[in-house]
Design a protein around this motif. Structure first.
Motif, PDB file in Angstrom:
ATOM      1  N   THR A  22       0.702  -1.472   0.330  1.00  0.00           N
ATOM      2  CA  THR A  22      -0.037  -0.038   0.053  1.00  0.00           C
ATOM      3  C   THR A  22       0.837   1.373   0.164  1.00  0.00           C
ATOM      4  N   ALA A  23       0.745   2.465  -0.069  1.00  0.00           N
ATOM      5  CA  ALA A  23       0.910   3.261   0.246  1.00  0.00           C
ATOM      6  C   ALA A  23       0.704   4.060   1.582  1.00  0.00           C
ATOM      7  N   GLY A  24       0.903   2.783   2.775  1.00  0.00           N
ATOM      8  CA  GLY A  24       0.986   4.010   3.976  1.00  0.00           C
ATOM      9  C   GLY A  24       1.384   2.920   5.148  1.00  0.00           C
ATOM     10  N   GLU A  25       1.283   2.718   6.017  1.00  0.00           N
ATOM     11  CA  GLU A  25       1.713   1.410   6.638  1.00  0.00           C
ATOM     12  C   GLU A  25       0.522   0.703   7.619  1.00  0.00           C
ATOM     13  N   PHE A  26      -0.382   0.131   6.345  1.00  0.00           N
ATOM     14  CA  PHE A  26      -1.616  -0.725   7.869  1.00  0.00           C
ATOM     15  C   PHE A  26      -2.285  -0.694   6.430  1.00  0.00           C
ATOM     16  N   PRO A  27      -2.461  -2.240   6.839  1.00  0.00           N
ATOM     17  CA  PRO A  27      -3.038  -3.260   5.908  1.00  0.00           C
ATOM     18  C   PRO A  27      -3.956  -2.592   5.420  1.00  0.00           C
ATOM     19  N   PHE A  28      -4.703  -3.640   3.989  1.00  0.00           N
ATOM     20  CA  PHE A  28      -5.950  -3.087   3.225  1.00  0.00           C
ATOM     21  C   PHE A  28      -6.705  -4.432   2.194  1.00  0.00           C
ATOM     22  N   LEU A  29      -8.102  -3.786   2.320  1.00  0.00           N
ATOM     23  CA  LEU A  29      -8.821  -4.949   1.590  1.00  0.00           C
ATOM     24  C   LEU A  29      -9.471  -4.541   0.428  1.00  0.00           C
ATOM     25  N   PHE A  30      -9.352  -5.146  -1.085  1.00  0.00           N
ATOM     26  CA  PHE A  30     -11.390  -4.659  -1.377  1.00  0.00           C
ATOM     27  C   PHE A  30     -11.122  -6.407  -2.145  1.00  0.00           C
ATOM     28  N   THR A  31     -12.673  -5.720  -2.859  1.00  0.00           N
ATOM     29  CA  THR A  31     -13.400  -6.936  -3.166  1.00  0.00           C
ATOM     30  C   THR A  31     -13.452  -6.202  -4.583  1.00  0.00           C
ATOM     31  N   GLN A  32     -13.198  -7.105  -5.433  1.00  0.00           N
ATOM     32  CA  GLN A  32     -13.936  -6.596  -6.484  1.00  0.00           C
ATOM     33  C   GLN A  32     -14.854  -8.359  -7.516  1.00  0.00           C
ATOM     34  N   SER A  33     -16.119  -7.549  -7.543  1.00  0.00           N
ATOM     35  CA  SER A  33     -17.767  -8.545  -7.033  1.00  0.00           C
ATOM     36  C   SER A  33     -18.122  -8.977  -9.007  1.00  0.00           C
ATOM     37  N   GLN A  34     -17.249  -8.003  -9.611  1.00  0.00           N
ATOM     38  CA  GLN A  34     -17.876  -8.324 -11.175  1.00  0.00           C
ATOM     39  C   GLN A  34     -17.007  -8.771 -11.905  1.00  0.00           C
ATOM     40  N   ALA A  35     -17.696 -10.050 -12.950  1.00  0.00           N
ATOM     41  CA  ALA A  35     -18.889 -10.387 -13.223  1.00  0.00           C
ATOM     42  C   ALA A  35     -18.792 -11.385 -11.874  1.00  0.00           C
ATOM     43  N   ILE A  36     -18.370 -12.621 -11.894  1.00  0.00           N
ATOM     44  CA  ILE A  36     -19.478 -13.162 -10.773  1.00  0.00           C
ATOM     45  C   ILE A  36     -18.282 -14.259  -9.830  1.00  0.00           C
ATOM     46  N   LEU A  37     -17.877 -12.974  -8.664  1.00  0.00           N
ATOM     47  CA  LEU A  37     -16.934 -12.800  -8.132  1.00  0.00           C
ATOM     48  C   LEU A  37     -17.723 -12.610  -6.683  1.00  0.00           C
ATOM     49  N   ALA A  38     -18.711 -12.315  -6.672  1.00  0.00           N
ATOM     50  CA  ALA A  38     -19.395 -11.400  -5.304  1.00  0.00           C
ATOM     51  C   ALA A  38     -19.889 -13.523  -4.364  1.00  0.00           C
ATOM     52  N   ARG A  39     -19.864 -14.039  -4.918  1.00  0.00           N
ATOM     53  CA  ARG A  39     -20.073 -15.378  -4.569  1.00  0.00           C
ATOM     54  C   ARG A  39     -19.443 -16.140  -4.060  1.00  0.00           C
ATOM     55  N   THR A  40     -17.750 -15.691  -3.451  1.00  0.00           N
ATOM     56  CA  THR A  40     -16.723 -15.693  -3.186  1.00  0.00           C
ATOM     57  C   THR A  40     -16.280 -14.697  -1.967  1.00  0.00           C
ATOM     58  N   TRP A  41     -17.363 -14.154  -1.494  1.00  0.00           N
ATOM     59  CA  TRP A  41     -17.437 -13.789  -0.039  1.00  0.00           C
ATOM     60  C   TRP A  41     -18.889 -13.656   0.146  1.00  0.00           C
ATOM     61  N   LEU A  42     -20.109 -13.944  -0.220  1.00  0.00           N
ATOM     62  CA  LEU A  42     -21.456 -13.786   0.357  1.00  0.00           C
ATOM     63  C   LEU A  42     -22.277 -14.566  -0.188  1.00  0.00           C
ATOM     64  N   PRO A  43     -23.219 -15.159   0.045  1.00  0.00           N
ATOM     65  CA  PRO A  43     -23.812 -16.060  -0.544  1.00  0.00           C
ATOM     66  C   PRO A  43     -25.069 -15.591  -0.911  1.00  0.00           C
ATOM     67  N   CYS A  44     -25.224 -15.298  -2.159  1.00  0.00           N
ATOM     68  CA  CYS A  44     -26.280 -14.521  -2.644  1.00  0.00           C
ATOM     69  C   CYS A  44     -26.384 -15.031  -4.326  1.00  0.00           C
ATOM     70  N   GLN A  45     -27.617 -14.480  -4.857  1.00  0.00           N
ATOM     71  CA  GLN A  45     -28.409 -14.815  -6.296  1.00  0.00           C
ATOM     72  C   GLN A  45     -27.666 -13.674  -7.489  1.00  0.00           C
ATOM     73  N   ASP A  46     -26.730 -14.759  -7.477  1.00  0.00           N
ATOM     74  CA  ASP A  46     -25.160 -14.309  -8.218  1.00  0.00           C
ATOM     75  C   ASP A  46     -25.408 -13.827  -9.280  1.00  0.00           C
ATOM     76  N   SER A  47     -26.508 -13.041  -9.404  1.00  0.00           N
ATOM     77  CA  SER A  47     -27.637 -13.318 -11.335  1.00  0.00           C
ATOM     78  C   SER A  47     -27.002 -11.325 -11.611  1.00  0.00           C
TER      79      SER A  47
END
Length: 618
Positions: free
Chosen positions: A140-165
């Protein structure tokens, strides 16, 4: 936080989506209550997802089905419990997990007794969940960890049980709690109404009142500050990046105003940007209320902000009216590219927009050349069943889709097309749209009333034909004509230093066009002469570097080698990575060098990038 009102909507037909298991069930979701604990030490999200249904189980299917089932998409999730009702204390639900598929994951089929109105699922994500990128402080650009998601196209299902359509929408409210010693210094953000300051207890609450599809679910956690740009726009970024970003995006409110003047009111309340660390795999992601953007557009001269105009345009085309399935992806992106360039024309003039269109068409012709001019992959309407929908996320949907709208503009005139698009967004707001329905609507509203117009457009060749139809518009740029004149001078032997007066006011786009126009066989001495005057190798502009490095690789221009390696080690944007690794592979001993760089760089890349590069560099 007060409960978010979620009106009961009538049960809609289940979407026929080849990339979601949801159509195997009888129930649709309408609202999500989500709790997430963010554990940086374990690189996991610990979640509880409560799904409220469109109608109680059995209500819509009484007398037709013996049982009701809610089917959700999951991939690499560890399920801890599934309960009936709105809490984890409800009766245990009977459920099964289907066979695992590398792309689609597993279907979670939950049996619903009659009258069931909600289910609650407790789960954990896998440390290597494809949507999540966990960064250590050095990344990162600092001194702390970082988390971000990228759900498109069908990756929301990897962090949330969902109807991923993309054809299924829901509202949501969420509580996010950050665990660990840094909790009071990290800010959590989602695709929703967001806080602007850190909370000492590391606990944040969110709400999204407009219904969205699962691919627009987003989460980011990091050491972030906020700077307002107007009453409804602002920038989130790491402290070391915030000042640059605030300068770069100073015109953000003017972009929103321009977009509203074109196609109607902005419907999402705030429009903020989050500048992510450089491993973000895309240029931007149009998460509602909070667009994620790559730091590679921080050029220092505001010349790459068309990407922001693109993501803003998605607030209408994509977020407001959404492709029903990923086979209809062009309905999101073709409209958005056209809209983006209209915004840029409004702000910076037609000559500026013309440059963007010429560059886009060049990218399109390159993609058609790679796919093959007769390939079905060059159709606008795709057939991606059995494949990862990411296979269709290319310039065909973006640029061929835009050209179709430009062809329409030439036929009916800009005022009529603008009126049609504005009405289209208004009529189908918060709904999904498939290609067949859009064609019928276009025929009814715009083409049908004027005899012969449909035949002149030749819509079938655009949508279900390969390559480009004969009536495809061809862009022209007067500013690029001036660049071509300078190129001719250089090719005729004019020294690089003599080109400075003519190039002093060039934008990034003009420089990219210049570099693309150089001979691919230019010898190292010629590149050295250019580099000595214009300092391409030392440029901080990612678009220029991504165009310069292939020239340097083909010529064997060694002074660029270290800069190329550094770029590949630190930048995770797939648009740049794939052509640069391909150019590297084409050089003598390039495979060994590419694989060694990739071995070091891979931990810095998101799975969206590594899924492509693992195959390329196998």
């Amino acid at each position: 936080m007060a409960p978010l009102a979620s009106p009961v909507s009538p049960a809609a037909p289940l979407a026929s989506d080849p990339h979601s298991y949801a159509s195997q069930g009888t129930q649709l979701v309408r609202h999500l209550r989500l709790y997430l604990a963010v554990d940086f030490a374990q690189r996991t999200l610990v979640g509880t997802a409560t799904w409220l249904l469109t109608a109680p189980a059995g209500a819509a299917a009484a007398g037709h089905l013996a049982e009701a089932a809610l089917v959700l998409d999951t991939r690499d999730l560890l399920l801890e419990s599934v309960s009936l009702g709105e809490t984890t204390n409800g009766p245990a639900a009977a459920y099964t997990l289907g066979a695992a598929d590398n792309v689609l994951g597993q279907a979670l089929r939950i049996q619903l007794p009659a009258g069931t109105a909600a289910v609650t699922i407790s789960y954990r994500t896998a440390p290597a969940a494809a949507a999540l990128q966990w960064l250590n402080p050095a990344q990162t650009a600092g001194e702390f960890p970082f988390l971000f998601t990228q759900s498109q196209a069908i990756l929301a299902r990897t962090w949330l049980p969902c109807q991923d359509s993309p054809g299924i929408r829901f509202t949501y409210e969420a509580t996010v709690e950050i665990l660990g010693p840094e909790r009071g210094q990290l800010l959590a953000l989602m695709s929703a109404e967001n806080p602007q300051h850190t909370a000492a207890d590391g606990r944040y609450q969110f709400r999204m009142e407009q219904p969205i599809p699962a691919y627009l679910m987003a989460l980011a956690v990091g050491r972030l500050d906020f700077a307002p740009l107007s009453e409804r726009t602002g920038i989130y970024a790491e402290p070391a990046t915030l000042a640059r970003a605030t300068y770069e995006f100073a015109d953000l409110e003017q972009m929103v105003i321009a977009a509203e003047q074109l196609y109607g009111a902005y419907r999402w309340k705030r429009y903020d940007l989050l500048v992510l660390p450089p491993s973000f795999p895309f240029g931007g992601m149009e998460n509602p209320c909070l667009t994620f953007v790559t730091p590679t557009i921080l050029s220092g001269d505001r010349s790459l902000t068309s990407l922001v105009a693109h993501e803003l345009a998605h607030s209408w085309s994509g977020n407001l009216v959404t492709n029903a399935t990923w086979n209809d992806f062009w309905l999101n992106e073709g409209f958005t590219v056209y809209f983006e360039r209209r915004i840029m024309e409004h702000l910076y003039g037609s000559t500026y927009a013309d440059m963007l269109q010429v560059l886009g068409e060049a990218d399109l012709h390159h993609t058609i050349g790679e796919l093959g001019a007769t390939s079905p992959a060059t159709h606008l309407r795709l057939h991606l069943a059995g494949r990862d929908p990411d296979d269709g996320l290319n310039d065909i949907a973006y640029e061929k889709g835009c050209l179709l709208l430009l062809a329409l503009e030439q036929l009916v005139g800009r005022p009529r097309l603008d009126a049609f698009i504005k009405e289209y967004f208004a009529r189908f707001s918060f709904q999904s749209m498939d290609t067949t329905t859009f064609i019928d609507y276009l025929q009814q509203q715009l083409l049908g009333p004027e005899p012969g117009l449909a035949e002149r457009l030749n819509l079938g060749a655009w949508v279900d034909g390969p390559g480009l139809p004969a009536n495809a518009p061809v862009a022209h740029s007067a500013r690029f004509d001036a660049v071509d004149a300078v190129l001719a001078q250089f090719s005729a032997g004019t020294p690089a230093a003599a080109l400075v007066p003519a190039t002093a006011e060039w934008s990034s786009h003009e420089w990219v066009h210049f570099l693309q126009g150089l001979s691919p066989t230019l010898p190292p001495a010629e590149l050295a002469a250019l580099d000595a005057v214009f300092h391409f190798t030392a440029s901080g502009n990612a678009e220029l570097l991504a165009t310069w490095f292939p020239l340097a690789l083909r010529a064997g221009y060694a002074p660029a080698d270290a800069a190329l390696t550094s770029f590949l080690l630190h930048v995770g944007r797939r648009k740049f990575l794939v052509p640069l690794y391909r150019a590297l592979l084409a050089t003598p001993n390039g495979q060994a060098r590419a694989q060694e760089i990739y071995r070091q760089a891979r931990p810095n890349y998101h799975s969206v990038a590594t899924s492509t590069l693992d195959v390329l560099l196998a």
